[in-house]
Motif scaffolding. Sequence first.
Motif, PDB file in Angstrom:
ATOM      1  N   THR A  84     -25.921 -89.462  17.271  1.00 54.29           N
ATOM      2  CA  THR A  84     -24.470 -89.617  17.148  1.00 54.29           C
ATOM      3  C   THR A  84     -24.124 -89.725  15.674  1.00 54.29           C
ATOM      4  O   THR A  84     -24.946 -90.148  14.859  1.00 54.29           O
ATOM      5  N   GLY A  85     -22.905 -89.342  15.354  1.00 53.11           N
ATOM      6  CA  GLY A  85     -22.425 -89.457  13.982  1.00 53.11           C
ATOM      7  C   GLY A  85     -22.776 -88.265  13.113  1.00 53.11           C
ATOM      8  O   GLY A  85     -22.646 -88.338  11.880  1.00 53.11           O
ATOM      9  N   MET A  86     -23.220 -87.171  13.702  1.00 55.57           N
ATOM     10  CA  MET A  86     -23.534 -85.970  12.915  1.00 55.57           C
ATOM     11  C   MET A  86     -23.419 -84.731  13.808  1.00 55.57           C
ATOM     12  O   MET A  86     -23.984 -84.712  14.907  1.00 55.57           O
ATOM     13  N   PRO A  87     -22.652 -83.717  13.370  1.00 56.86           N
ATOM     14  CA  PRO A  87     -22.518 -82.525  14.205  1.00 56.86           C
ATOM     15  C   PRO A  87     -23.806 -81.700  14.277  1.00 56.86           C
ATOM     16  O   PRO A  87     -24.642 -81.766  13.359  1.00 56.86           O
ATOM     17  N   ALA A  88     -23.930 -80.924  15.351  1.00 62.61           N
ATOM     18  CA  ALA A  88     -25.148 -80.140  15.592  1.00 62.61           C
ATOM     19  C   ALA A  88     -25.456 -79.194  14.430  1.00 62.61           C
ATOM     20  O   ALA A  88     -26.621 -79.037  14.039  1.00 62.61           O
ATOM     21  N   VAL A  89     -24.422 -78.602  13.854  1.00 61.29           N
ATOM     22  CA  VAL A  89     -24.646 -77.614  12.789  1.00 61.29           C
ATOM     23  C   VAL A  89     -25.334 -78.255  11.576  1.00 61.29           C
ATOM     24  O   VAL A  89     -26.224 -77.665  10.950  1.00 61.29           O
ATOM     25  N   ARG A  90     -24.985 -79.500  11.279  1.00 64.05           N
ATOM     26  CA  ARG A  90     -25.596 -80.211  10.150  1.00 64.05           C
ATOM     27  C   ARG A  90     -27.035 -80.623  10.502  1.00 64.05           C
ATOM     28  O   ARG A  90     -27.928 -80.576   9.663  1.00 64.05           O
ATOM     29  N   ILE A  91     -27.239 -81.035  11.739  1.00 60.13           N
ATOM     30  CA  ILE A  91     -28.594 -81.413  12.184  1.00 60.13           C
ATOM     31  C   ILE A  91     -29.518 -80.206  12.054  1.00 60.13           C
ATOM     32  O   ILE A  91     -30.642 -80.300  11.527  1.00 60.13           O
ATOM     33  N   GLY A  92     -29.019 -79.032  12.484  1.00 58.05           N
ATOM     34  CA  GLY A  92     -29.808 -77.798  12.394  1.00 58.05           C
ATOM     35  C   GLY A  92     -30.154 -77.459  10.949  1.00 58.05           C
ATOM     36  O   GLY A  92     -31.304 -77.113  10.635  1.00 58.05           O
ATOM     37  N   ALA A  93     -29.164 -77.607  10.074  1.00 57.65           N
ATOM     38  CA  ALA A  93     -29.376 -77.288   8.655  1.00 57.65           C
ATOM     39  C   ALA A  93     -30.395 -78.233   8.031  1.00 57.65           C
ATOM     40  O   ALA A  93     -31.303 -77.813   7.289  1.00 57.65           O
ATOM     41  N   LEU A  94     -30.277 -79.530   8.341  1.00 59.07           N
ATOM     42  CA  LEU A  94     -31.227 -80.513   7.793  1.00 59.07           C
ATOM     43  C   LEU A  94     -32.639 -80.272   8.327  1.00 59.07           C
ATOM     44  O   LEU A  94     -33.624 -80.373   7.580  1.00 59.07           O
ATOM     45  N   ALA A  95     -32.736 -79.938   9.620  1.00 62.45           N
ATOM     46  CA  ALA A  95     -34.053 -79.669  10.217  1.00 62.45           C
ATOM     47  C   ALA A  95     -34.714 -78.497   9.503  1.00 62.45           C
ATOM     48  O   ALA A  95     -35.906 -78.544   9.171  1.00 62.45           O
ATOM     49  N   ALA A  96     -33.927 -77.440   9.221  1.00 62.53           N
ATOM     50  CA  ALA A  96     -34.460 -76.272   8.513  1.00 62.53           C
ATOM     51  C   ALA A  96     -34.915 -76.667   7.108  1.00 62.53           C
ATOM     52  O   ALA A  96     -36.019 -76.309   6.664  1.00 62.53           O
ATOM     53  N   GLU A  97     -34.064 -77.437   6.415  1.00 58.76           N
ATOM     54  CA  GLU A  97     -34.372 -77.847   5.035  1.00 58.76           C
ATOM     55  C   GLU A  97     -35.671 -78.656   4.972  1.00 58.76           C
ATOM     56  O   GLU A  97     -36.484 -78.480   4.066  1.00 58.76           O
ATOM     57  N   TYR A  98     -35.893 -79.527   5.969  1.00 60.65           N
ATOM     58  CA  TYR A  98     -37.084 -80.384   5.952  1.00 60.65           C
ATOM     59  C   TYR A  98     -38.223 -79.827   6.814  1.00 60.65           C
ATOM     60  O   TYR A  98     -39.180 -80.535   7.100  1.00 60.65           O
TER      61      TYR A  98
END
Length: 303
Positions: free
Chosen positions: A255-269
């Motif tokens: 919670t507290g973070m949209p899916a698109v940002r979660i996807g981007a962070l997962a890719a980055e890390y």
Amino acid sequence: MIEVNELTKRYGDKTAVDRLSFTVRPGAVTGFLGPNGAGKSTTLRMILGLDRPTGGTATVGGVPFREHARGLHHVGALLDAGQVHGGRTAAAHLSALARTNGIAPRRVHEVLEEVGLEDAARRRVGGFSLGMKQRLGVAAALLGDPPVLIFDEPINGMDPEGVHWVRGLFRRLAAEGRTVFLSSHLMSEMENTADHLVVIGRGRLVAAEPLKDFAARSLSAQVLVGTDQDAELTEVLTAKGASVEPAGVGRFTVTGMPAVRIGALAAEYRIALNELTTRAASLEEAFIQVTADSVEYRTGESR
Ligand code: ADP
């Protein structure tokens, strides 16, 4: 107005109601919500003077209910619709109540009409469906034209038409300036009915607030995320301000973070995701979430 202050009820070593405090105000429908066994009926029975509290107080209009002379003029209540004597007719049942409470006999016809039972007035209650018994219970509650109305699980056993009708009735009673307090173990029953909520779990107060505030808590979108890199995901998302809760093996609710940002962070890390789904929590889920602790505790008890 109903005022409950530090109300407590113990049965042996079991605490059914635990230092409960809340206020139910006039001019609104207040829902009393909690899982089965949370202590709702026990609380209502203490408010109505049918059970003696182990501690604390409950007052209606500033006075303990027992001290109201001719109670039906002050509080109308429907606790257990099934309890009515089956051999009596609906009209006879209400007439007896009217007589013992000093209520004019013409009210019997008025309330039967109000709840849509005028055609069943001369029928024995034993042959009534649960929905009809509920309507009769509502009629009894309205008999004394009271400023405060208390209903325990009033929607239980009603057909859809009955549910629609009783919701309209609750709204109208509140609009007339009365205090309307109804219990349920189902959030969905409150969704289109209540203005305020008093939520309890395991005899304790969980929330007391406007329904829209309670709903707002659940409106924050949740994202379901699946990965085998549990620790990395939790660390990265938590560091960026999201809240991460386990939801089964290798799955998390964020919670507290949209899916698109979660996807981007997962890719980055370089965290491989096998699921990324946004879902809006319903009001029912908010309720289950909020009361989950108390339910877990309860099922963990030996009873
Ligand atoms: P709810 O109405 O929210 O379903 P209740 O008030 O009926 O909950 O019950 C609360 C708890 O108190 C339950 O665990 C129930 O078993 C217990 N309880 C209720 N009445 C009694 C009683 N007369 N004796 C012992 N335990 C009781």
